[in-house]
Design a protein around this motif. Structure first.
Motif, PDB file in Angstrom:
ATOM      1  N   VAL A 185       0.866  -1.169   0.000  1.00 65.49           N
ATOM      2  CA  VAL A 185       0.000   0.000   0.000  1.00 65.49           C
ATOM      3  C   VAL A 185       0.904   1.221   0.000  1.00 65.49           C
ATOM      4  CG1 VAL A 185      -1.672   1.314   1.369  1.00 65.49           C
ATOM      5  CG2 VAL A 185      -1.884  -1.158   1.208  1.00 65.49           C
ATOM      6  N   LYS A 238      -9.227  -2.080  -0.397  1.00 62.70           N
ATOM      7  CA  LYS A 238      -9.825  -0.841  -0.926  1.00 62.70           C
ATOM      8  C   LYS A 238     -11.335  -0.970  -1.074  1.00 62.70           C
ATOM      9  CE  LYS A 238      -6.871  -0.882  -4.498  1.00 62.70           C
ATOM     10  NZ  LYS A 238      -5.906  -1.913  -4.053  1.00 62.70           N
ATOM     11  N   LYS A 261      -2.711  -1.732   4.572  1.00 58.37           N
ATOM     12  CA  LYS A 261      -3.516  -0.502   4.462  1.00 58.37           C
ATOM     13  C   LYS A 261      -3.792   0.109   5.836  1.00 58.37           C
ATOM     14  CE  LYS A 261      -7.225   1.870   2.174  1.00 58.37           C
ATOM     15  NZ  LYS A 261      -6.452   3.126   2.273  1.00 58.37           N
TER      16      LYS A 261
END
Length: 197
Positions: A17, A46, A139
């Motif tokens: 990420v 995402k 993330k």
């Protein structure tokens, strides 16, 4: 589309990420899941809400056989470029696993050099559970770092755009110049630095 897993027992999934942002590290994760302890709801980080990501983040850390975060800092990105820095961060994540995987599946279209067999999987974060898990860990770690950076530099709005080159971020970059955490080799940052001279 279904992904056919290689014939191996300990399979690590790797994802990154933060290739696109102008600030902060590129963060990667490597995860070996426990087939006897499945995790429901794994998907591309995402495509799931922040709240669900946070919940899965804790569950992955708890249930996976092992996991590791790898990173490359802005200075490294500036020195060797974002692609090489991403590969380096992936190598670090795999090397840091407490169990050596027999096979590594990597999101995207290229693999870093690793001491074990590996395969790149395009759209792997949607097709391969291990890569989905890695994408969620990476993330959440990177997003949390951006929230922390936002406290130090509230004028840039890092908590909102996570360092990506949004119109707001570019405007603040032009207004305030670059922080020490910006990637100086990225064109918008270079322009801001040049205009400060």
């Amino acid at each position: 589309m279904e992904f056919i897993y290689p014939k191996a027992n300990l399979i690590a999934g790797v994802d990154e990420v933060g290739r696109g942002p102008l600030v902060g590290a590129v963060v990667t994760a490597a995860v070996i899941l426990d087939p006897n302890n499945p995790i429901a709801g794994l998907a591309d980080s995402k495509k799931i809400s922040e709240k669900k990501r946070e919940k899965l983040f804790d569950e992955i850390k708890e249930k996976a056989l092992c996991w590791c975060i790898g990173r490359a800092e802005p200075e490294e990105i500036d020195k060797i470029n974002i692609l090489h820095a991403t590969m380096l961060a992936m190598q670090r994540a795999v090397a840091g696993l407490s169990i050596v995987p027999e096979f590594v599946l990597i999101d995207g279209n290229r693999c870093p050099e690793l001491p074990m067999p590996s395969q790149a999987v395009v759209k792997g974060d949607s097709l391969v559970q291990e890569i989905s898990a890695a994408s969620i860990l990476a993330k959440v770690v990177r997003d949390r770092e951006m929230v922390e950076l936002d406290k130090a530099f509230p004028e840039y709005g890092f908590a909102k755009h996570k360092g990506y080159p949004t119109a707001y971020h570019l405007e603040k970059l032009a207004q305030y110049g670059a922080t020490e955490f910006h990637r100086k080799s990225f064109a918008p940052v270079r322009r801001a630095l040049d205009s400060q001279k």
